[in-house]
Design a protein around this motif. Structure first.
Motif, short mmCIF file in Angstrom:
data_model
loop_
_atom_site.label_atom_id
_atom_site.label_comp_id
_atom_site.label_asym_id
_atom_site.label_seq_id
_atom_site.Cartn_x
_atom_site.Cartn_y
_atom_site.Cartn_z
N UNK A 1 -13.96 38.43 43.91
CA UNK A 1 -12.86 37.53 44.33
C UNK A 1 -11.63 38.27 44.83
N UNK A 2 -11.77 39.58 45.07
CA UNK A 2 -10.64 40.34 45.59
C UNK A 2 -10.78 40.45 47.10
N UNK A 3 -9.77 40.00 47.83
CA UNK A 3 -9.84 40.09 49.29
C UNK A 3 -8.75 41.05 49.79
N UNK A 4 -9.19 42.11 50.46
CA UNK A 4 -8.20 43.06 51.00
C UNK A 4 -8.47 43.32 52.48
N UNK A 5 -8.94 42.27 53.17
CA UNK A 5 -9.30 42.51 54.57
C UNK A 5 -8.12 42.33 55.52
N UNK A 6 -6.94 41.96 55.00
CA UNK A 6 -5.77 41.94 55.88
C UNK A 6 -4.55 42.38 55.07
N UNK A 7 -3.41 42.50 55.73
CA UNK A 7 -2.22 43.04 55.05
C UNK A 7 -1.32 41.95 54.46
N UNK A 8 -1.79 40.70 54.48
CA UNK A 8 -1.00 39.65 53.80
C UNK A 8 -1.24 39.72 52.30
#
Ligand code: MSK
Length: 665
Positions: A51-58
């Protein structure tokens, strides 16, 4: 320093050699994977549930099931985030296997052109079969001419933009038809991997069902593409395991495994990783009389090459070269103080190796420019003269021998019979002239063999090393399930003595024992390395296809009809997810242990575990204990037998602790 780990050594590994070296490393304050795993505990709840999303800088965004964090900044739901992460694991795994295949294809072309001294086209029979699949003319043509065309055709599969991968046609017709209807037949290997990365970029594909259509497609590009190309071309260049047959000296190869294969009085070179291109030459160089003489002058009685992980499996199944251990034993091999040189290529190499080596005389050498490690020496590998490069490395290892400062090698080894390629199984079941899978199907139909299970994959310090592999496989064979293995799973069970023909007498059920005794095989067959899971796909297809040709041998008309199941009980790598997905997409029920990286989305997990049964006829499952895994696999096999009308009432042998103790003694 480490030692933060509360687990007892006996809870970290079932393997006595490993236990010995864990204690020895603790004495020296060496940090091992188990220590670092303890330092990372408890694991991040977002990451472990996918559940960790780090595909953008927001972000990064940690999604929670409920409340104000139930969506990422962009509005992505848990289902979308979890499925994107899962698909990206498939892409990474498929990329790793396939890039391996690409390297092999490039070397294959140069070998065919005679540009690489030391390499040659060895298995001409297989070359012609593979040429046919690429629709390449073979009549009256020289083997090197055919091989160059095969190599070029294989290489073109990576960049192909449309059409279908050539090896797809090896799958049963009904399965291929299903893939076509779903629009998931891979067009080219690279294209499918790239498309996952595009579709999982911020703001692109947001429907998990659609994301997983591409996940399934890329997984097929791995299993029926990149991995299969690696296996087939390596076999042609380095010999298909078991080939040439009949040759009593060569088939199958008996070999020794575990840390005790390191020799106290010899120069030890350990090869580790996945690509056998250089290690094949290291094996050749280690037998060079000039270098053997040099070793003697240095005070050693010989040169001993052994392996870790899948580079080990590659040279084990082809040449019977001993195996020092599986994934979690790589640091321990160096900690014996007996390794002059560890040559690492790609995948599954721990960055800690040079740090462990600092306390010893071991030189850690990286052998490909794709994978460098600070503290390790990059090898000057001349692609035009691999044998010369290998000789130079062996020479350096010999020079290192006098720098040893005492060794601690656990005196523990096991013996295994290995090298069960799809071709060798065919030969073994029916001989040179009538080789086929008919006897296997017939033994399944009459119930001597209940079904077939593939048990593959890694080690993971989150669970007791080797324990789940061994316990699961013991229970399967006791229940008449023939087991096929690859990777570190195969090494685990070999160390537990399950890959000897005698294991059938000691541990298999009556039916499986009878078959193993008649054919002279172990109840657990070692098929090779991680990319060699493609051999299992071909074997499963052959089990279907033979029934299509001869009705009395029918086990249905698709892989999903077969009484078979798969498992990766101690997985850790993204490659394992890619492998699991291509088996599921091919119609196989597949159980994973340790943890499952999608638990953050109940809906997506349900999709993989349940909806897939109707969509693909194969599905994922998760179980922690080997007993539950075995139960799920055997129940599935029995369900398939029932659907085929070949079931007969029989109890499942349940293992309690008492039985396990008996079987272990
Ligand atoms: S080496 S991917 S730890 S099986 Fe193929 Fe072992 Fe898993 Fe690496």
């Amino acid at each position: 320093m480490p030692k933060s780990n509360d687990r007892k050594t006996t809870d970290k590994s079932r393997d006595l050699a490993t236990q010995h070296m864990i204690d020895a490393a603790a004495e020296k304050d060496l940090s091992l994977a188990w220590d670092r795993h303890a330092a990372q505990s408890p694991p991040c709840p977002f990451g472990s549930a996918g559940m960790c999303c780090s595909i953008c800088a927001m972000g990064p965004c940690g999604i929670m099931k409920e409340g104000k964090r139930d969506r990422g900044v962009c509005g992505a739901t848990a289902d979308t985030v979890v499925s994107r992460n899962f698909a990206r694991m498939i892409a990474a795994g498929a990329a790793a296997h396939s890039d391996h295949g690409r390297e092999v294809a490039q070397m294959f072309i140069r070998t065919a052109r005679g540009e690489v001294p030391g390499y040659e086209i060895k298995d001409e029979e297989k070359l012609r079969r593979v040429a046919e699949l690429f629709e390449i003319e073979t009549d009256d043509r020289d083997k090197n001419e055919i091989a160059e065309d095969v190599g070029k055709a294989a290489l073109a599969q990576f960049g192909q933009q449309s059409g279908e991968l050539a090896f797809i046609k090896r799958a049963p017709e009904k399965r291929v038809q299903l893939w076509r209807e779903m629009g998931i037949v891979p067009r080219g290997v690279d294209r499918e991997v790239v498309e996952i990365l595009h579709r999982t970029h911020m703001g692109v594909d947001q429907d998990y069902r659609n994301i997983m259509l591409q996940g399934a497609r890329a997984s097929l590009a791995d299993g029926w593409g990149g991995s299969m190309i690696a296996t087939e071309l390596q076999d042609i260049m380095f010999e298909t395991p078991g080939h040439p047959w009949p040759d009593a000296d060569r088939i199958p190869s008996r070999a020794k495994l575990n840390l005790g294969v390191l020799a106290e009085d010899q120069v030890n070179i350990v090869v580790h990783g996945h690509e056998p291109l250089l290690s094949e030459m290291v094996v050749v160089a280690s037998r060079d009389p000039e270098l053997l003489e040099l070793a003697e002058e240095a005070g050693a009685s010989g040169i001993n090459v052994s392996g870790i992980c899948c580079t080990a499996n590659e040279i084990l199944v082809r040449h019977g070269v001993p195996v020092a251990g599986n994934f979690l034993q790589q640091e321990l091999a160096i900690a014996t103080g007996a390794v002059e040189m560890m040559l690492v290529d790609v995948q599954c190499i721990m960055q800690s190796l040079p740090r462990v080596a600092e306390d010893f005389h071991t030189e850690v050498v990286t052998t490909t420019e794709k994978a460098r490690i600070q503290g390790a020496t990059p090898a000057e590998f001349d692609e035009n003269a691999p044998l010369e490069s290998a000789r130079e490395l062996v020479r350096r290892a010999i020079e290192n021998y006098p720098r040893r400062q005492g060794v601690d090698i656990p005196d523990i080894t096991s013996e295994a019979v290995t090298g069960f390629s799809h071709e060798y199984i065919t030969y073994m079941l029916g001989g040179s002239f009538r080789g086929s899978y008919a006897p296997l199907n017939s033994n399944i139909i009459d119930g001597r063999i209940r079904g077939v299970a593939g048990v593959v994959g890694c080690n993971n310090p989150a669970v007791k090393h080797d324990e789940t592999h061994v316990a699961l496989v013991e229970e399967l064979i006791a229940n008449d399930v023939l087991v096929v293995q690859t990777g570190c799973a195969a090494i685990a069970c070999a160390k537990a003595d399950l890959l000897r023909p005698e294991a059938a007498m000691e541990k298999a059920g009556d039916g499986l024992r009878e078959v193993c005794e008649t054919v002279g095989i172990p109840p657990v067959l070692h098929a090779g390395s991680c990319v060699d899971n493609s051999r299992v796909l071909i074997a499963l297809s052959e089990m279907v296809n033979i029934g299509q040709r001869e009705a009395r041998l029918s086990l249905g008309d698709d892989i999903s009809d077969l009484p078979v199941a798969g498992a990766a009980p101690e997985w850790m790598s993204e490659k394992a997810i890619a492998i699991g997905q291509y088996f599921v997409t091919s119609g196989v029920f597949t159980v994973f242990g340790v943890n499952f990286p999608t638990t953050g989305s109940e809906e997506f997990t349900e999709f993989l575990f349940e909806d897939y049964k109707d969509i693909l006829g194969g599905s994922w499952a998760f179980e922690e204990s080997p007993e539950d895994m075995a139960a799920r696999m055997i129940d599935h096999i029995d369900e398939k037998r029932k659907a085929l009308g070949i079931d007969r009432a029989r109890e499942r042998i349940l293992f309690d602790m008492e039985m396990r103790r008996k079987i272990d003694t």
